[in-house]
Design a protein around this motif. Structure first.
Motif, PDB file in Angstrom:
ATOM      1  N   THR A  74      -2.652   3.250  -2.873  1.00 65.72           N
ATOM      2  CA  THR A  74      -4.091   3.076  -3.073  1.00 65.72           C
ATOM      3  C   THR A  74      -4.824   4.258  -2.483  1.00 65.72           C
ATOM      4  O   THR A  74      -4.338   4.937  -1.574  1.00 65.72           O
ATOM      5  CB  THR A  74      -4.595   1.774  -2.414  1.00 65.72           C
ATOM      6  N   ASN A  94     -11.750  11.325  -5.663  1.00 65.17           N
ATOM      7  CA  ASN A  94     -10.783  10.472  -4.989  1.00 65.17           C
ATOM      8  C   ASN A  94     -10.398   9.312  -5.905  1.00 65.17           C
ATOM      9  O   ASN A  94     -11.244   8.474  -6.239  1.00 65.17           O
ATOM     10  CB  ASN A  94     -11.386   9.954  -3.674  1.00 65.17           C
ATOM     11  N   GLU A 142     -17.245   2.100   0.515  1.00 65.47           N
ATOM     12  CA  GLU A 142     -15.807   1.948   0.297  1.00 65.47           C
ATOM     13  C   GLU A 142     -15.422   2.026  -1.183  1.00 65.47           C
ATOM     14  O   GLU A 142     -14.244   2.020  -1.515  1.00 65.47           O
ATOM     15  CB  GLU A 142     -15.320   0.626   0.896  1.00 65.47           C
ATOM     16  N   ILE A 184       0.819  -1.213   0.000  1.00 68.76           N
ATOM     17  CA  ILE A 184       0.000   0.000   0.000  1.00 68.76           C
ATOM     18  C   ILE A 184       0.853   1.263   0.000  1.00 68.76           C
ATOM     19  O   ILE A 184       0.314   2.363  -0.129  1.00 68.76           O
ATOM     20  CB  ILE A 184      -0.948   0.007   1.206  1.00 68.76           C
ATOM     21  N   LYS A 185       2.210   1.132   0.151  1.00 72.17           N
ATOM     22  CA  LYS A 185       3.102   2.279   0.091  1.00 72.17           C
ATOM     23  C   LYS A 185       4.371   1.882  -0.644  1.00 72.17           C
ATOM     24  O   LYS A 185       4.782   0.723  -0.625  1.00 72.17           O
ATOM     25  CB  LYS A 185       3.448   2.778   1.493  1.00 72.17           C
ATOM     26  N   ASP A 201      -8.388  -1.273  -4.259  1.00 70.69           N
ATOM     27  CA  ASP A 201      -9.409  -0.248  -4.479  1.00 70.69           C
ATOM     28  C   ASP A 201     -10.496  -0.851  -5.366  1.00 70.69           C
ATOM     29  O   ASP A 201     -10.204  -1.443  -6.420  1.00 70.69           O
ATOM     30  CB  ASP A 201      -8.822   0.980  -5.182  1.00 70.69           C
ATOM     31  N   SER A 255       7.383   5.882   1.032  1.00 69.76           N
ATOM     32  CA  SER A 255       6.224   5.946   1.932  1.00 69.76           C
ATOM     33  C   SER A 255       5.048   6.702   1.336  1.00 69.76           C
ATOM     34  O   SER A 255       4.186   7.208   2.068  1.00 69.76           O
ATOM     35  CB  SER A 255       6.618   6.574   3.287  1.00 69.76           C
ATOM     36  N   SER A 256       5.025   6.798   0.025  1.00 65.74           N
ATOM     37  CA  SER A 256       3.876   7.422  -0.649  1.00 65.74           C
ATOM     38  C   SER A 256       2.779   6.376  -0.805  1.00 65.74           C
ATOM     39  O   SER A 256       3.049   5.213  -1.143  1.00 65.74           O
ATOM     40  CB  SER A 256       4.286   7.953  -2.028  1.00 65.74           C
ATOM     41  N   PRO A 257       1.507   6.747  -0.559  1.00 62.83           N
ATOM     42  CA  PRO A 257       0.409   5.773  -0.672  1.00 62.83           C
ATOM     43  C   PRO A 257       0.237   5.301  -2.114  1.00 62.83           C
ATOM     44  O   PRO A 257       0.409   6.069  -3.065  1.00 62.83           O
ATOM     45  CB  PRO A 257      -0.804   6.543  -0.174  1.00 62.83           C
ATOM     46  N   SER A 271      -7.925   4.080  -1.068  1.00 60.87           N
ATOM     47  CA  SER A 271      -8.706   3.716   0.113  1.00 60.87           C
ATOM     48  C   SER A 271      -7.834   3.410   1.323  1.00 60.87           C
ATOM     49  O   SER A 271      -8.352   3.287   2.440  1.00 60.87           O
ATOM     50  CB  SER A 271      -9.575   2.492  -0.206  1.00 60.87           C
ATOM     51  N   GLY A 272      -6.530   3.278   1.118  1.00 58.86           N
ATOM     52  CA  GLY A 272      -5.653   2.885   2.196  1.00 58.86           C
ATOM     53  C   GLY A 272      -5.639   1.390   2.416  1.00 58.86           C
ATOM     54  O   GLY A 272      -4.895   0.885   3.267  1.00 58.86           O
ATOM     55  N   LYS A 273      -6.440   0.664   1.695  1.00 64.60           N
ATOM     56  CA  LYS A 273      -6.465  -0.786   1.770  1.00 64.60           C
ATOM     57  C   LYS A 273      -5.586  -1.355   0.661  1.00 64.60           C
ATOM     58  O   LYS A 273      -5.081  -0.632  -0.200  1.00 64.60           O
ATOM     59  CB  LYS A 273      -7.891  -1.300   1.645  1.00 64.60           C
TER      60      LYS A 273
END
Length: 726
Positions: free
Chosen positions: A536, A612, A578, A527-528, A543, A532-534, A538-540
């Motif tokens: 996704t 988003n 979600e 997920i990163k 997506d 350390s950049s995201p 949704s953070g999951k």
């Protein structure tokens, strides 16, 4: 000059038939019947002018063959008229008349019944010219031993030449009198004329088109012989009736005859108008023309147009090897619904050709041809379409180059394996199952397409798609350190509908569900990235999104250098909380301009995203299909973008073309607004340009492109691609 008081003249009528019809180029009765009924006024008038009897007629021949010509040329009632004329001053006569055939007369009361064919032309030309003398005077002349060759060219002094109406009175319209006088060539005041010269002037008056008859009369006066041309003008044009013209525009008819309204009908102008109507049909490939012309009292002109309607359309399957009729696998109705030619329409060669091209674009036929055949004696056409089917499907293998991988030995090469069936259930429905595999890339896709949904009259197609793909993440996230890599995995399923909106415009709408995530080099979801950049939204680890898609495309001629415009929109529908919600709009335009042997191709594209969305869905700028001189995605990635390109290509040798190009791209300052700012973290400039040169080679796979580019950072780079730029 000797007197001619001992000569009497009479006139009789003779029907001049139409010229023999030319053989029909279509080789069926309709063509020959129409050829028989075609009425060319100019040809009829010419036939009057060029008749051998008129050319060779003279005094001496008549004097030597008086009895024979009188008995053979005229019916008994005409012979009685000739014998009772006495010393008539009638020199010669010629006339032109329009009559109707029996078939046309019988059908006058059937106004609602469409006339298609008239086997005999209703247009006849009546013309006459004869010179006679009493039998006793003929014998006395023979005893005198007149020399025929001398009398043939013997001239008579004419003191005055006039034009009058058929009753010998002055014409009411002086303009018509001037038309007749201007048509005369030999006949002038105080001139010596032969009979042949007078005959030729009669023909000239008739050929002017304004008169339906002309009778030259010689009158002895105190001042000498006066030659009077007694003419009967045509009627004034007061109206037009056109029967059988189902496809001919009314405005075209109005324009063809508007200038003649209220004027005396000129047969030559009438012939020109009829020719323009026939040319209108011919230019559009219609089996039709004007088959009959009538002039009614009151100056009403009636045109009968014969148009060949399609009686029946049938499909005939031919064997690929022998060419003999066979049983086809395709359902006939699948082919018939593709045709724009329908029963009851006027048959058009051009429309039939377009139908042939349409059937060929279905992709299931190897050869298509249309043969029109006569439908008995109905005057209609039976259209037979001969088709040769292609093999329905099979396996194929190939290879290509991925534009998303630009480093590593042979890392951009991919192989493909596919099975396709292009005529499922005999309805031209298509099934494609394909697998593309590279060092990192992989795409497995199943497509099922119905090119025309049954029962739909708008030619709507339907595609059901399932796809599982793995693509490199370098476009947005760049290369990872220490041999690490990122791939974007997407599982997509959906349905799409497409239909033509209008000529050259098509529209597409669809609904897709996508399950997407990012994976490392071992296939584990992440997920990163290493910064350390995201990865996704949704953070999951995945997506999920439900996308509604709308697209409209305009294509000019269909060639790559022609004009093109496309605009698309994708809307994320948050059916579940979600699921992602965003809106993405993208537009592309292209315009080609010919400059001598060279061609200038200008293209512009741009887009914007609101809402988003995951970083890997940002617009990537730079690379072979964007700004050349940069690696893929090295200019930037953002919510918005604009890319412009110009190419000047020119022929070099055979299939080889040279090209100069320049590209520019920018993220419009939107890079930092992307989640995690992947472009800023990798120090991408956000805008840049490139320029260079290259060659293009036509090949069965499409154009092979080899280009050498420079960018604004003074870097140089080769680009290689297959096919046209996106």
């Amino acid at each position: 000059m000797p007197r001619n008081d001992d000569v009497r003249f009479t006139s009789s009528s003779l029907k001049i038939p139409l010229n023999p019809p030319k053989p029909s180029p279509f080789n069926f009765p309709f063509g020959s019947q129409i050829a028989k009924t075609r009425n060319s006024l100019a040809q009829l008038v010419d036939s009057v002018k060029t008749r051998s009897d008129f050319k060779q007629f003279n005094f001496s021949r008549f004097w030597n063959r008086l009895a024979e010509s009188t008995h053979s040329a005229f019916p008994s009632r005409d012979r009685r008229s000739a014998s009772s004329i006495g010393r008539s001053s009638l020199l010669c006569s010629a006339s032109l008349s329009l009559t109707r055939s029996a078939e046309s007369a019988q059908s006058e009361d059937k106004k609602n019944e469409r006339l298609l064919f008239i086997p005999k032309s209703a247009l006849l030309c009546s013309a006459s010219l004869a010179l006679t003398r009493a039998s006793d005077e003929s014998s006395s002349s023979s005893q005198k031993g007149l020399n025929p060759s001398r009398s043939d060219e013997e001239r008579v002094l004419i003191s005055e030449v006039l034009v009058r109406n058929k009753d010998g009175e002055e014409l009411e319209r002086k303009d018509l009198e001037m038309e007749a006088l201007q048509a005369l060539k030999a006949s002038r005041d105080n001139s010596a004329l032969t009979v042949r010269e007078v005959q030729e002037d009669v023909h000239r008056i008739i050929y002017s088109g304004y008169f339906q008859s002309c009778i030259p009369v010689a009158m002895d006066t105190r001042d000498g012989i006066r030659l009077v041309f007694q003419v009967e003008p045509n009627q004034e044009f007061q109206g037009l009736v056109c029967d059988g013209a189902n496809v001919l525009p009314a405005r075209f008819l109005e324009d063809a005859f508007r200038d003649g309204y209220g004027k005396v009908i000129n047969l030559r102008r009438l012939d020109e108008a009829i020719t323009s109507i026939n040319n209108w049909y011919s230019e559009r490939g219609f089996f039709a023309l004007v088959s009959d012309v009538e002039i009614f009292s009151g100056g009403i002109l009636r045109l009968q147009v014969s148009e060949a309607e399609v009686n029946n359309i049938s499909i005939r399957f031919l064997d690929r090897k022998t060419g003999e009729p066979t049983t086809g696998k395709t359902k006939p109705e699948t082919i018939l619904r593709q045709l724009t030619t329908k029963k009851g329409q006027v048959y058009s060669i051009l429309q039939a050709k377009r139908d042939v091209d349409t059937v060929l674009t279905m992709g299931i036929m190897e050869d298509v041809s249309i043969i029109p055949q006569p439908a008995g004696d109905t005057g209609k056409v039976d259209m037979v379409m001969n088709v040769v089917e292609r093999p329905n499907g099979g396996f194929s293998a190939g290879g290509g180059i991925s534009s998303g991988i630009t480093s590593g030995p042979l890392s951009g090469l991919i192989g493909s394996f596919a099975y396709s069936h292009r005529n499922v259930f005999g309805r031209s429905q298509k099934l494609n199952i394909s697998l593309e595999r590279g060092q990192i890339d992989s795409i497995f896709r199943i497509n099922y397409t119905d090119p025309w949904i049954e029962g739909d009259d708008k030619r709507t197609s339907r595609t059901i798609m399932v796809q599982n793909s793995r693509t490199p993440g370098t476009l947005v996230h760049g290369c990872q350190p220490a041999g690490r890599s990122l791939t974007i995995g997407r599982v997509t399923a959906g349905i799409e509908f497409s239909q033509p909106i209008r000529p050259k415009w098509s529209g597409t709408s669809g609904l897709f569900f996508q399950h997407a995530g990012v994976y490392d080099e071992k296939g584990f979801p992440v997920i990163k990235d290493h910064l350390s950049s995201p990865l996704t939204a949704s953070g999951k680890i995945h997506d999920d999104m439900l996308l509604a898609k709308f697209e409209s495309v305009y294509t000019g001629s269909g060639d790559h250098g022609s004009s093109m415009f496309a605009v698309s929109m994708e809307q994320g529908l948050p059916v579940l909380s979600e699921w992602l919600s965003f809106n993405r709009v993208n537009a592309r335009a292209r315009k080609g301009v010919e400059i001598g042997p060279a061609r200038l191709l200008l293209s512009l594209s741009g887009g914007h995203v609101v809402g988003n969305f995951p970083p890997h869905e940002a617009f990537a700028i730079g690379g072979t299909n964007s700004v050349r001189g940069y690696e893929e995605g090295d200019v930037g990635s953002g919510r918005s973008y604009a890319v412009g390109s110009g190419e000047m290509s020119f022929p070099m040798l055979g299939p080889v073309e040279g090209v100069f190009f320049a590209d520019y791209g920018t993220d419009l300052g939107s890079g930092p607004t992307v989640l995690g700012d992947p472009a800023g973290a990798r120090l991408k400039p956000g805008s840049g340009y490139g320029y260079g040169f290259g060659i293009r080679v036509d090949s069965p796979l499409g154009p092979l492109r080899l280009e050498y580019a420079f960018n604004d950072k003074h870097a140089k780079r080769f680009h290689f691609g297959v096919g046209h730029r996106n």
